[in-house]
Design a protein around this motif. Structure first.
Motif, PDB file in Angstrom:
ATOM      1  N   ILE A 132       0.859  -1.174   0.000  1.00  0.00           N
ATOM      2  CA  ILE A 132       0.000   0.000   0.000  1.00  0.00           C
ATOM      3  C   ILE A 132       0.896   1.224   0.000  1.00  0.00           C
ATOM      4  O   ILE A 132       1.572   1.503   0.987  1.00  0.00           O
TER       5      ILE A 132
ATOM      6  N   ALA B  55      -1.669  -1.094  -4.013  1.00  0.00           N
ATOM      7  CA  ALA B  55      -2.637  -0.015  -3.891  1.00  0.00           C
ATOM      8  C   ALA B  55      -1.883   1.304  -3.832  1.00  0.00           C
ATOM      9  O   ALA B  55      -0.997   1.468  -3.001  1.00  0.00           O
TER      10      ALA B  55
ATOM     11  N   THR C 158      -2.732   4.946  -3.043  1.00  0.00           N
ATOM     12  CA  THR C 158      -3.906   5.598  -2.468  1.00  0.00           C
ATOM     13  C   THR C 158      -4.221   6.918  -3.148  1.00  0.00           C
ATOM     14  O   THR C 158      -5.368   7.286  -3.282  1.00  0.00           O
TER      15      THR C 158
ATOM     16  N   TRP D 185      -4.751  -1.267  -7.411  1.00  0.00           N
ATOM     17  CA  TRP D 185      -5.920  -0.533  -6.929  1.00  0.00           C
ATOM     18  C   TRP D 185      -5.586   0.945  -6.761  1.00  0.00           C
ATOM     19  O   TRP D 185      -4.481   1.300  -6.366  1.00  0.00           O
TER      20      TRP D 185
ATOM     21  N   PRO E 295     -11.168   0.917  -6.485  1.00  0.00           N
ATOM     22  CA  PRO E 295     -10.845   0.311  -5.185  1.00  0.00           C
ATOM     23  C   PRO E 295     -11.004  -1.201  -5.208  1.00  0.00           C
ATOM     24  O   PRO E 295     -11.741  -1.734  -6.055  1.00  0.00           O
TER      25      PRO E 295
ATOM     26  N   THR F 110     -14.133  -6.096  -1.356  1.00  0.00           N
ATOM     27  CA  THR F 110     -13.833  -6.744  -0.081  1.00  0.00           C
ATOM     28  C   THR F 110     -13.446  -8.195  -0.349  1.00  0.00           C
ATOM     29  O   THR F 110     -14.145  -8.899  -1.077  1.00  0.00           O
TER      30      THR F 110
ATOM     31  N   LEU G 118      -9.586  -7.703   3.622  1.00  0.00           N
ATOM     32  CA  LEU G 118      -9.216  -6.368   3.149  1.00  0.00           C
ATOM     33  C   LEU G 118     -10.462  -5.702   2.591  1.00  0.00           C
ATOM     34  O   LEU G 118     -11.210  -6.309   1.824  1.00  0.00           O
TER      35      LEU G 118
ATOM     36  N   ALA H  18     -12.126  -1.690   1.166  1.00  0.00           N
ATOM     37  CA  ALA H  18     -11.951  -0.263   0.905  1.00  0.00           C
ATOM     38  C   ALA H  18     -13.145   0.469   1.497  1.00  0.00           C
ATOM     39  O   ALA H  18     -14.280   0.012   1.372  1.00  0.00           O
TER      40      ALA H  18
ATOM     41  N   LEU I  77      -7.586   6.730  -1.303  1.00  0.00           N
ATOM     42  CA  LEU I  77      -8.161   5.416  -0.992  1.00  0.00           C
ATOM     43  C   LEU I  77      -7.921   5.097   0.487  1.00  0.00           C
ATOM     44  O   LEU I  77      -6.789   5.136   0.963  1.00  0.00           O
TER      45      LEU I  77
ATOM     46  N   LEU J  78      -8.277   2.233   3.400  1.00  0.00           N
ATOM     47  CA  LEU J  78      -8.412   0.775   3.481  1.00  0.00           C
ATOM     48  C   LEU J  78      -8.506   0.342   4.927  1.00  0.00           C
ATOM     49  O   LEU J  78      -8.004   1.026   5.823  1.00  0.00           O
ATOM     50  N   ARG J  79      -9.186  -0.785   5.148  1.00  0.00           N
ATOM     51  CA  ARG J  79      -9.103  -1.383   6.470  1.00  0.00           C
ATOM     52  C   ARG J  79      -8.829  -2.876   6.318  1.00  0.00           C
ATOM     53  O   ARG J  79      -9.235  -3.517   5.345  1.00  0.00           O
ATOM     54  N   ILE J  80      -8.091  -3.405   7.287  1.00  0.00           N
ATOM     55  CA  ILE J  80      -7.740  -4.827   7.263  1.00  0.00           C
ATOM     56  C   ILE J  80      -8.129  -5.398   8.616  1.00  0.00           C
ATOM     57  O   ILE J  80      -7.797  -4.827   9.657  1.00  0.00           O
TER      58      ILE J  80
END
Lengths: 757, 160
Positions: A537, A570, A572, A595, A600, A603, A611, A613, A629, A631-633
């Motif tokens: 990322i 990714a 961002t 991405w 994006p 999921t 992962l 968006a 962008l 993101l959450r993980i």
């Protein structure tokens, strides 16, 4: 290899070994070892046990090597003892030519004399911004400098710039405006510098720029003007060594002078003396690189041997050269140039070479490649496959170009018109060389990028090759038991390969590992998923005229983790401190998916990790930062929210849109800028840990004190890449460990509300 | 297997002893500059603290230290570990500069890096070629490096 013919080799090896272990133990221990060795040697001599005496002697050499290699404390008036960072007026002498690496950027190396009117000593490396007045080596200059302690980016498995600088004796860095640097005297450049300038200028007058830059590299090792793509092609083709001054150039020079003198009917000894003088002069002109010193020491030894009518043992001269260089500059042992130069030469010298032009040349190339393989893998992660063959064509062409170029440069001191003819003869050779290198570099898989082998693999490899050598020598003399050496050698080599490729084939360990790399001012986050895939990322800063974090930090980190392929990249947003390094990453890695904010990722799951968006609605009217962008993980109870560079408006939008924001770990937005990370947003996210990716001494004043206060108020433990180096978060879903790479401190966080872990 | 002959070993052993001794002493000297300095001063007659001021008091007006060196000495004093002679000059007054044209060779040896021989050469040069007119003239004394002159610049004055 006969030990009787090479008495210096064991001493040189012992001395180098001493330097290598110097940092492992206290000085006093080596002092005691030295005393013991001297006493033991005397005792063994007294009872006439020469073998024991020799062993004790070598132990003593190890101890002395360690004594030489340990760092002395800085003298009390050293610039490194100043309280830094601060801005001070520094007066000093330039110890090297200023290096202009861009039209408005230059690097000066200053030997301090006075700092704020107090006498001081020590080297300072200065980055000067703006157009520098004409300065030259040996000149005394003064300037107000912004001084700081020498640091580099601190990441696992990447090049340690601070250690490199310390080896060069540089503990202090500085920045300055170029127009504030004033010269205090003008002694005129010393003659070697003048000769170098004149030669480069003469080449530049006679040839088109790229060919001129190439010839300057071939003759003088001066690669400053060489375009990036040509430089890269030489690296990829595995023939970069012809651009460094080495035994190749020095040998050609010495042989040319020798032949010329003999043609002029000079007696044998006068020719040798002339060649010695020319070779030493050449070394002064091109500068004291380890490869130059090695070649010159060896050439002088061979020539002196011929003066004394003795045979020169090449291995012995090589050992003496190593001993001389290491005694003078022990830290060169860790210099890639030193290692490559000595390994390649040793490989060529001790390998059994078959007879015949083509076969012999191939064997020389193979011996050198085998010898430098672990070194180039360790320092550059590179394995050149095409180099073995490319060298067969490149070396003769470079040889012809070097001889022709030397003649032409020599003539240019007499007459430019005559020299122009000679340069025109060299030009097609240079073109052919460039063409050949370009073709070789285009071959698919010309260079393989692999993890650096550890010391276990390197040791196995070296002893494996040594065993094969013993087998080879034993077979020729028909010594019984030679086959055992063959088996041992093959087994050791197989073991070396196994250990070296282990990181590539290692099964996934089921952990989610998120590394926020220290790339200065910028973002680069590597995610290693529980199923053994990797995502990147952002890739740090990059672009022309700046350090490419993608190439220098992200790529080596990934290679050394055994990652050659990215499941996703990714970017961002398009700012250069996030997207700059992405070009290098695309060039060096296979990437499955890319991405961006406009495109994006959906999921998806990677093993136990998910992962996603976060939604973005108002992309059009916003600045790039706001549209980034996000993101959450998630994995089990662990969650990471990566907020790129978004500001308060976007935070507000995310909150009102009801996006899932609550997270254990927050990658703080925009390097801790005050226009992000509002208290309301922090209330929604509720992070227990906060990571700020920010450059030390950045010009924007990041991270903002208000943001740091808001984070502490929200109860988040703060980690910062500028202080802690790379931040490594590791989780199995129930516990989380955070490693601060710079200090090695590890924090353990239990995620379960019921503390059972 | 014979690695080295007896004679070779003896030669190498002598070299090894000298190298180890030199490196050990070098490390020790740099680690403890104060002790090294103390040893360096052992054979000197410890000049009484007033001996420096004595010649100056004869005409205090002209040889009074220039305003510049005084604050420098103070700044140096704030970092005692960085002072080049912490032990041997405990009575450092803020104004202790030495007048190059009046100092005796004994007084000159109180300067860092100036031993009896160098002090004598400074006095000899002064006797032979007349008084110093600028501090850079020190560079003409045999054994005076540019760096040493820089070190001494703030510790010495030249009376007009």
């Amino acid at each position: 290899m006969n030990l009787k013919r090479t008495p210096i080799a064991p001493i040189a090896v012992a001395f180098a070994g001493g330097i290598a272990v110097a940092s492992l133990a206290a000085l006093e221990l080596f002092l005691v070892a030295w005393l013991v060795a001297v006493v033991a040697c005397l005792a063994s001599l007294a009872v006439a046990r020469t073998l024991a005496a020799a062993a004790a002697l070598l132990l003593g050499v190890v101890a002395v090597g360690a004594l030489r290699g340990s760092d002395a404390p800085l003298p009390p008036d050293h610039v490194g003892r100043l309280a830094l960072p601060q801005t001070l007026r520094v007066e000093g002498r330039l110890v090297a030519e200023p290096r202009r690496w861009a039209p408005d950027r230059a690097r000066l190396l200053l030997d301090a004399v006075r700092v704020d009117d107090e006498p001081r000593v020590g080297l300072i490396q200065v980055a000067a911004y703006g157009v520098l007045p004409p300065l030259t080596e040996g000149q005394r200059v003064a300037a107000p400098l912004r001084l700081s302690r020498a640091t580099g980016f601190r990441n696992p498995g990447t090049y340690d710039y601070a250690a490199h600088l310390a080896r060069e004796g540089i503990f202090v860095l500085a920045t300055a405006r170029a127009d504030s640097v004033t010269a205090l005297d003008d002694p005129g450049p010393p003659w070697p510098v003048r000769v170098k300038h004149e030669s480069v200028a003469a080449i530049g007058r006679a040839l088109p720029p790229t060919s001129a830059a190439l010839l300057a590299g071939l003759l003088l090792g001066d690669r400053t003007e060489l375009p990036r793509d040509v430089d890269d092609a030489f690296r990829r083709a595995g023939v970069y060594h012809v651009l460094a001054v080495s035994g190749f150039n020095v040998g050609i020079l010495a042989a040319s002078v020798w032949v010329l003198c003999r043609l002029l009917r000079l007696p044998h000894r006068a020719s040798a003396v002339t060649a010695i003088i020319v070779v030493i002069g050449f070394a002064l002109v091109v500068g004291p690189e380890p490869s130059v010193l090695r070649a010159v020491v060896m050439a002088v030894l061979v020539l002196v041997a011929s003066l004394l009518d003795r045979d020169a043992s090449v291995t012995n001269s090589l050992a003496l050269a190593a001993l001389v260089i290491l005694a003078a500059r022990p830290s060169d042992l860790f210099d890639p140039g030193f290692q490559l130069s000595f390994a390649a030469t040793l490989g060529i010298v001790i390998a059994p070479l078959p007879r015949g032009m083509v076969l012999g040349a191939l064997a020389v190339s193979a011996a050198a490649q085998l010898a430098v393989l672990p070194i180039s893998l360790t320092h550059f992660n590179q394995l050149s496959t095409i180099g073995l063959i490319a060298n067969l064509g490149v070396v003769p062409l470079a040889g012809v170009a070097t001889v022709g170029g030397l003649v032409a440069v020599g003539l240019s001191f007499l007459s430019d018109t005559v020299a122009a003819v000679a340069f025109d003869v060299v030009w097609p050779v240079l073109l052919a060389l460039r063409g050949l290198v370009a073709v070789a570099a285009k071959v698919p898989c010309a260079v393989l990028y692999l993890p650096a082998p550890g010391w276990v693999a390197v040791t196995c490899y070296a002893s494996g090759l040594a065993s094969l050598l013993v087998w080879r020598v034993g077979r020729d003399r028909e010594v019984s038991g030679a086959r055992a050496w063959l088996l041992l050698g093959v087994a050791l080599l197989a073991l070396a390969v196994g250990v070296a490729v282990w990181p590539l084939v290692r099964p996934a360990d089921g952990l989610l590992r998120l590394t926020i790399l220290d790339v200065g001012q910028g973002d680069a986050i590597v995610v290693q998923t529980p199923d053994g895939r990797a995502l990147l990322i952002d890739a740090g800063s990059g672009g022309p005229m700046r350090l490419d974090a993608g190439e220098r930090v992200v790529a080596p980190f990934l290679w050394n983790r055994g990652i050659l392929r990215l499941a996703g990249l990714a970017v961002t947003h398009d700012d250069s401190d996030h997207a700059g390094g992405a070009g290098a990453v695309r060039r060096l890695f296979a990437i499955d998916e890319e991405w961006t904010a406009a495109n994006p990722p959906t999921t998806r799951r990677f093993g136990g990790a998910e992962l996603a968006a976060l939604p973005s609605t108002g992309v059009n009217g916003w600045r790039r930062n706001e549209a980034a962008l996000v993101l959450r993980i998630d994995m089990g109870l662990a969650s990471f929210l990566l907020t790129s560079d978004i500001g308060i408006p976007r935070e507000r939008e995310l909150t009102t849109a009801g996006a899932r924001l609550d997270s254990m770990v927050l990658k703080v937005a925009h390097h801790g800028s005050r226009s992000s990370t509002s208290s309301e947003f922090l209330r929604t996210v509720g992070p227990r840990l906060a990571a700020i990716s920010v450059g030390a001494r950045n010009a924007y004043g990041h991270p903002d004190a208000g943001v740091v206060a808001r984070l502490s108020e929200a109860g988040a433990q703060i980690y910062r890449t500028d202080r802690d180096g790379a931040l490594i978060f590791e989780t199995d879903g129930a516990t989380l460990t955070v490693t601060r790479w710079a200090s090695g401190r590890i924090d353990r966080v239990c995620l379960d509300p019921e503390p059972i872990c | 297997m014979i690695l080295y002959t007896r004679r070779q070993i003896v030669v190498l052993l002598i070299l090894l002893t000298i190298a180890g001794l030199g490196l050990a002493i070098g490390h020790w000297r740099r680690a403890r500059p104060d002790v090294a300095d103390y040893l360096e001063q052992l054979d000197r007659t410890p000049a009484p603290a007033s001996s420096l001021a004595a010649p100056r008091s004869e005409d205090g007006a002209s040889s009074a230290p220039s305003p510049e060196p005084a604050p420098r000495r103070q700044r140096r004093g704030t970092a005692p570990s960085e002072s080049p002679r912490p032990r041997s000059a405990p009575t450092d007054a803020p104004s202790d500069t030495i007048d190059l044209n009046r100092a005796t060779s004994d007084e000159l040896t109180r300067l860092p890096g100036v031993g009896p021989a160098l002090a004598r050469r400074i006095v000899d040069l002064r006797a032979a070629e007349g008084p110093f007119t600028q501090i850079d003239d020190l560079g003409r004394v045999r054994g005076m490096s540019v760096r040493k002159v820089e070190k001494l610049r703030e510790l010495v004055t030249i009376a007009k």
